[in-house]
Motif scaffolding. Structure first.
Motif, short mmCIF file in Angstrom:
data_model
loop_
_atom_site.label_atom_id
_atom_site.label_comp_id
_atom_site.label_asym_id
_atom_site.label_seq_id
_atom_site.Cartn_x
_atom_site.Cartn_y
_atom_site.Cartn_z
N TYR A 240 0.83 -1.21 0.00
CA TYR A 240 0.00 0.00 0.00
C TYR A 240 0.86 1.26 0.00
O TYR A 240 0.51 2.26 -0.62
CB TYR A 240 -0.96 0.00 1.20
CG TYR A 240 -0.31 0.42 2.50
CD1 TYR A 240 -0.40 1.73 2.95
CD2 TYR A 240 0.41 -0.49 3.27
CE1 TYR A 240 0.19 2.13 4.13
CE2 TYR A 240 1.00 -0.11 4.45
CZ TYR A 240 0.90 1.20 4.88
OH TYR A 240 1.50 1.58 6.05
N ILE A 241 2.01 1.21 0.69
CA ILE A 241 2.91 2.36 0.68
C ILE A 241 3.51 2.54 -0.72
O ILE A 241 3.62 3.67 -1.22
CB ILE A 241 4.04 2.19 1.72
CG1 ILE A 241 3.46 2.21 3.13
CG2 ILE A 241 5.08 3.30 1.57
CD1 ILE A 241 4.49 2.06 4.22
N ALA A 242 3.89 1.43 -1.35
CA ALA A 242 4.45 1.51 -2.69
C ALA A 242 3.47 2.16 -3.65
O ALA A 242 3.84 2.99 -4.49
CB ALA A 242 4.84 0.11 -3.18
N ILE A 243 2.19 1.81 -3.54
CA ILE A 243 1.18 2.40 -4.42
C ILE A 243 0.94 3.87 -4.07
O ILE A 243 0.96 4.76 -4.93
CB ILE A 243 -0.14 1.62 -4.31
CG1 ILE A 243 0.03 0.19 -4.87
CG2 ILE A 243 -1.26 2.34 -5.06
CD1 ILE A 243 -1.16 -0.70 -4.63
N GLN A 244 0.74 4.15 -2.79
CA GLN A 244 0.38 5.52 -2.39
C GLN A 244 1.51 6.50 -2.61
O GLN A 244 1.26 7.68 -2.88
CB GLN A 244 -0.07 5.53 -0.92
CG GLN A 244 -1.37 4.78 -0.70
CD GLN A 244 -2.07 5.15 0.60
OE1 GLN A 244 -3.28 4.99 0.74
NE2 GLN A 244 -1.33 5.64 1.57
N THR A 246 3.83 6.31 -4.95
CA THR A 246 4.25 6.42 -6.35
C THR A 246 3.11 6.74 -7.31
O THR A 246 3.32 7.43 -8.31
CB THR A 246 4.93 5.12 -6.82
OG1 THR A 246 4.01 4.03 -6.68
CG2 THR A 246 6.19 4.84 -6.00
N ARG A 247 1.90 6.25 -7.03
CA ARG A 247 0.77 6.47 -7.91
C ARG A 247 -0.49 6.86 -7.14
O ARG A 247 -1.56 6.26 -7.30
CB ARG A 247 0.50 5.21 -8.76
CG ARG A 247 1.57 4.87 -9.77
CD ARG A 247 1.69 5.94 -10.85
NE ARG A 247 2.65 5.57 -11.87
CZ ARG A 247 3.95 5.85 -11.84
NH1 ARG A 247 4.44 6.50 -10.79
NH2 ARG A 247 4.75 5.49 -12.82
N PRO A 248 -0.40 7.89 -6.28
CA PRO A 248 -1.59 8.26 -5.50
C PRO A 248 -2.75 8.73 -6.35
O PRO A 248 -3.91 8.50 -6.00
CB PRO A 248 -1.07 9.39 -4.59
CG PRO A 248 0.13 9.93 -5.29
CD PRO A 248 0.75 8.76 -5.98
N GLN A 249 -2.47 9.38 -7.48
CA GLN A 249 -3.56 9.85 -8.33
C GLN A 249 -4.30 8.71 -8.98
O GLN A 249 -5.54 8.71 -9.06
CB GLN A 249 -3.03 10.80 -9.40
CG GLN A 249 -4.12 11.54 -10.16
CD GLN A 249 -4.81 12.58 -9.31
OE1 GLN A 249 -4.27 13.63 -9.03
NE2 GLN A 249 -6.03 12.29 -8.87
N ALA A 250 -3.57 7.69 -9.43
CA ALA A 250 -4.22 6.53 -10.05
C ALA A 250 -5.12 5.81 -9.05
O ALA A 250 -6.25 5.41 -9.37
CB ALA A 250 -3.17 5.57 -10.61
N LEU A 251 -4.63 5.66 -7.82
CA LEU A 251 -5.43 5.02 -6.77
C LEU A 251 -6.67 5.84 -6.44
O LEU A 251 -7.74 5.29 -6.20
CB LEU A 251 -4.56 4.85 -5.53
CG LEU A 251 -5.25 4.30 -4.27
CD1 LEU A 251 -5.67 2.86 -4.49
CD2 LEU A 251 -4.33 4.42 -3.07
N ALA A 252 -6.53 7.16 -6.47
CA ALA A 252 -7.61 8.04 -6.04
C ALA A 252 -8.87 7.88 -6.88
O ALA A 252 -9.98 8.03 -6.37
CB ALA A 252 -7.14 9.49 -6.07
N TYR A 253 -8.73 7.58 -8.16
CA TYR A 253 -9.92 7.46 -9.01
C TYR A 253 -10.88 6.41 -8.47
O TYR A 253 -12.10 6.62 -8.41
CB TYR A 253 -9.52 7.12 -10.45
CG TYR A 253 -8.85 8.25 -11.17
CD1 TYR A 253 -9.59 9.36 -11.59
CD2 TYR A 253 -7.48 8.23 -11.41
CE1 TYR A 253 -8.97 10.42 -12.25
CE2 TYR A 253 -6.85 9.28 -12.06
CZ TYR A 253 -7.60 10.37 -12.48
OH TYR A 253 -6.99 11.42 -13.12
N SER A 302 -10.59 12.87 -0.20
CA SER A 302 -9.17 13.08 0.10
C SER A 302 -8.32 11.81 0.05
O SER A 302 -7.22 11.79 0.60
CB SER A 302 -9.02 13.75 1.47
OG SER A 302 -9.71 13.03 2.47
N ALA A 303 -8.80 10.77 -0.63
CA ALA A 303 -8.01 9.54 -0.72
C ALA A 303 -6.67 9.79 -1.39
O ALA A 303 -5.62 9.32 -0.91
CB ALA A 303 -8.79 8.47 -1.49
N GLY A 304 -6.67 10.52 -2.49
CA GLY A 304 -5.43 10.77 -3.22
C GLY A 304 -4.52 11.75 -2.51
O GLY A 304 -3.31 11.53 -2.41
N SER A 305 -5.08 12.84 -2.00
CA SER A 305 -4.24 13.86 -1.37
C SER A 305 -3.65 13.37 -0.06
O SER A 305 -2.51 13.70 0.28
CB SER A 305 -5.04 15.14 -1.15
OG SER A 305 -6.19 14.90 -0.35
#
Length: 383
Positions: A240-244, A246-253, A302-305
């Motif tokens: 989850y840290i690796a995703i958040q 490096t790609r927080p915007q992709a996850l946020a969608y 605020s998931a992405g931010s």
């Protein structure tokens, strides 16, 4: 921009109606073999929580309760910051700044406001009173949207020092866990002349990993277990840290569009980090509190931010920091992994308490133990 503006939570009914529609129409995934926690949040458990969210959880009641606490916003370093500010009636109360982490929010500390500000009414002494300041981290909750990049823990520490200055506090203490456990020592580094003490739960630093065998052999069995659990975390939970980071915007969608997705993402961590791990998180903390915390993320999108600010830090783990010289205390609950000798490398540790119960969300899981330790420590530095 130094204006402090009163703030009141007032979510439009259309937003709540939209949430109801999304929960009603939610498409859950098929169960994987076994439907257990090893592959993520079980469908059987989450579907029941979703039903409760849709049919029994009452946001308007919660909103009314939260609005009983004075809340404000102010702009610091170009960023809107939301915070609660509750003053004690005790004349000699010490200001205390509380900082949450991820996937938490200011909700973590709400039930501690009464005991901190009015200790006599909660089994304490008047001399234990605090004025309480609880900001939402940049990018979290109502401290959104994120106005710029670079919100490291060091920068947040400077912002919190500015916040306390705007509130007129010349001497104050700081406390926090998770991200708040890293931000709190940074406040002291930024404002060492005014911060009288730092208190953290979980430890102010993660022990280095991996350790050479000869160094590992010098640790106590408890400390060796904590190092082993750091290793297990890196192998089993670091994704989850690796995703958040490096790609927080992709996850946020996905998370901003799906309340069930947001719920599952956060519940996975509450299950892993509450103690004991075998007990379901809603049996330790309670469904309404868990859902209120999730609602802060959902209602503010605020998931992405929060991912971006929380983990896209400029420095790597293990970067050496200067010691502020401010007296620092740590209480390490059963889930957490702090080790005193490594914390002492960049903090002036004067009190260290290891506890064989409780998890990562100390203020929600073991509020009485946390409160007692906070009171005991700050008695030694108030003078």
């Amino acid at each position: 921009m130094t204006t402090i503006t009163p703030f009141r939570i007032d979510i439009p009914q259309t937003t709540l109606d939209d949430l109801q529609r999304r929960l009603t129409d939610a498409r859950l995934p098929a169960k994987l073999p076994g439907d257990g926690w090893d592959t993520g949040v079980p469908v059987s458990w989450l579907s029941d929580l979703v039903d409760y969210w849709r049919t029994e959880y009452d946001w308007r009641k919660v909103e009314q309760q939260l609005n009983q606490f004075p809340q404000y916003t102010t702009e610091i370093d170009g960023q809107q910051i939301h915070f609660l500010h509750v003053r004690s009636a005790e004349a000699d109360a010490l200001p205390l700044l509380l900082t949450h982490g991820w996937p938490g929010s200011f909700i973590e500390f709400v039930d501690l406001i009464g005991p901190l500000t009015d200790p006599v009414a909660h089994g304490g002494e008047a001399s234990d009173a605090f004025h309480v300041v609880i900001p939402s981290l940049p990018g979290f909750g109502f401290s959104t949207p994120v106005a710029s990049e670079g919100w490291t823990t060091e920068r947040i520490g400077r912002a919190w020092a500015e916040l306390m200055s705007r509130l007129g506090y010349e001497r104050y203490g700081v406390q926090g866990g998770d991200i708040g456990g890293s931000v709190s020592p940074e406040v002291a580094r930024a404002d060492r002349e005014r911060v009288v003490g730092v208190h953290v739960n979980g430890g102010p630093a993660i022990p280095p990993y991996p350790l050479p065998d000869e160094e590992l052999a010098t640790l106590t069995p408890l400390e060796q277990d904590r190092v082993a659990r750091v290793g297990a975390f890196m192998q089993e939970e670091f994704g989850y840290i690796a995703i958040q980071s490096t790609r927080p915007q992709a996850l946020a969608y996905g998370l901003v569009d799906s309340p069930v997705g947001q719920l599952a993402w956060i519940m996975d961590k509450f299950r892993e980090w509450t103690h004991p791990r075998a007990t379901l998180p809603d049996e330790i903390i309670g469904r309404d509190t868990l859902l209120t915390n999730v609602m802060i993320y959902w209602l503010t999108g605020s998931a992405g931010s929060s991912a971006y600010v929380g983990y896209a830090q400029g420095g790597a783990w293990g970067a050496k920091l200067g010691n502020s010289g401010v007296p620092t205390a740590a209480i390490v609950f059963a889930h957490d992994v702090g080790i005193r000798r490594y914390a002492e490398e960049e903090n002036t540790i004067v009190r260290w308490t290891d506890v064989d119960q409780g998890g990562h969300f100390a203020a929600l899981e073991e509020p009485e133990l946390l409160l007692a330790d906070v009171r005991a420590f700050f008695r030694t530095v108030r003078g």
